[in-house]
Design a protein around this motif. Sequence first.
Motif, PDB file in Angstrom:
ATOM      1  N   SER A  55       0.827  -1.206   0.000  1.00 11.13           N
ATOM      2  CA  SER A  55       0.000   0.000   0.000  1.00 11.13           C
ATOM      3  C   SER A  55       0.866   1.263   0.000  1.00 11.13           C
ATOM      4  O   SER A  55       2.024   1.241   0.437  1.00 11.13           O
ATOM      5  N   ASP A  56       0.264   2.335  -0.469  1.00 12.27           N
ATOM      6  CA  ASP A  56       0.943   3.634  -0.438  1.00 12.27           C
ATOM      7  C   ASP A  56       1.256   4.034   0.998  1.00 12.27           C
ATOM      8  O   ASP A  56       2.300   4.637   1.260  1.00 12.27           O
ATOM      9  N   GLU A  57       0.367   3.696   1.924  1.00  8.72           N
ATOM     10  CA  GLU A  57       0.576   4.035   3.330  1.00  8.72           C
ATOM     11  C   GLU A  57       1.821   3.342   3.881  1.00  8.72           C
ATOM     12  O   GLU A  57       2.627   3.965   4.572  1.00  8.72           O
ATOM     13  N   GLU A  96       4.932   4.940   2.485  1.00  5.03           N
ATOM     14  CA  GLU A  96       5.209   6.224   3.132  1.00  5.03           C
ATOM     15  C   GLU A  96       5.703   6.040   4.562  1.00  5.03           C
ATOM     16  O   GLU A  96       6.721   6.605   4.953  1.00  5.03           O
ATOM     17  N   ASP A  97       4.988   5.211   5.332  1.00  8.63           N
ATOM     18  CA  ASP A  97       5.342   5.022   6.740  1.00  8.63           C
ATOM     19  C   ASP A  97       6.674   4.297   6.927  1.00  8.63           C
ATOM     20  O   ASP A  97       7.375   4.539   7.897  1.00  8.63           O
ATOM     21  N   TYR A 157      -4.192  -3.684   5.238  1.00 11.95           N
ATOM     22  CA  TYR A 157      -3.779  -2.292   5.077  1.00 11.95           C
ATOM     23  C   TYR A 157      -2.349  -2.159   4.559  1.00 11.95           C
ATOM     24  O   TYR A 157      -1.955  -1.093   4.101  1.00 11.95           O
ATOM     25  N   ASP A 158      -1.590  -3.232   4.637  1.00 13.15           N
ATOM     26  CA  ASP A 158      -0.187  -3.196   4.219  1.00 13.15           C
ATOM     27  C   ASP A 158      -0.007  -3.459   2.727  1.00 13.15           C
ATOM     28  O   ASP A 158       1.074  -3.237   2.190  1.00 13.15           O
TER      29      ASP A 158
END
Length: 158
Positions: free
Chosen positions: A42-44, A47-48, A78-79
Amino acid sequence: MSKYDDASWHYGGDFPEGLPEKNGATHTGMFLNWCIQNDLISDELKEDGEEEIEKLMRREITGAEFIMDSMDGKFSEYDLNELGNAFAQDYYKDETDFGNRYSSFADDYVNIFDAKAEENDYEYETFYHIEDTYDNYDLMQLAINHRYEEWKEYRNLN
């Protein structure tokens, strides 16, 4: 949120004494490492975990170290991005139609390392004794690449 895996599910239960908790994430780390290498995250997460992902790409840390240090030992939907989740739903999860027809990640993991041990005339004491190394990741990477190609055919994505 659907969790695919959590290291605490492993080290919190019937876990061999004397092994580091990280060994509860070795298998998950290999799968996530492959997902990162194949841009299925994921984009998250990108980024994280940007700095740690760069270390992973340079093989300075393993997937298990990444999961334990950056993700609190947890791996969830979510990953991954949409394609990554579709693949994980069919391959990483147990008892799926794809897994039953071809193989699941857990079955591939056990079979590959049982065969490696047999070739070298030894036996892993448990699933958790498989070493978190890039040599082992490279073996799994080949298997996951193969399953991913089968999965794309299975899902008519070619």
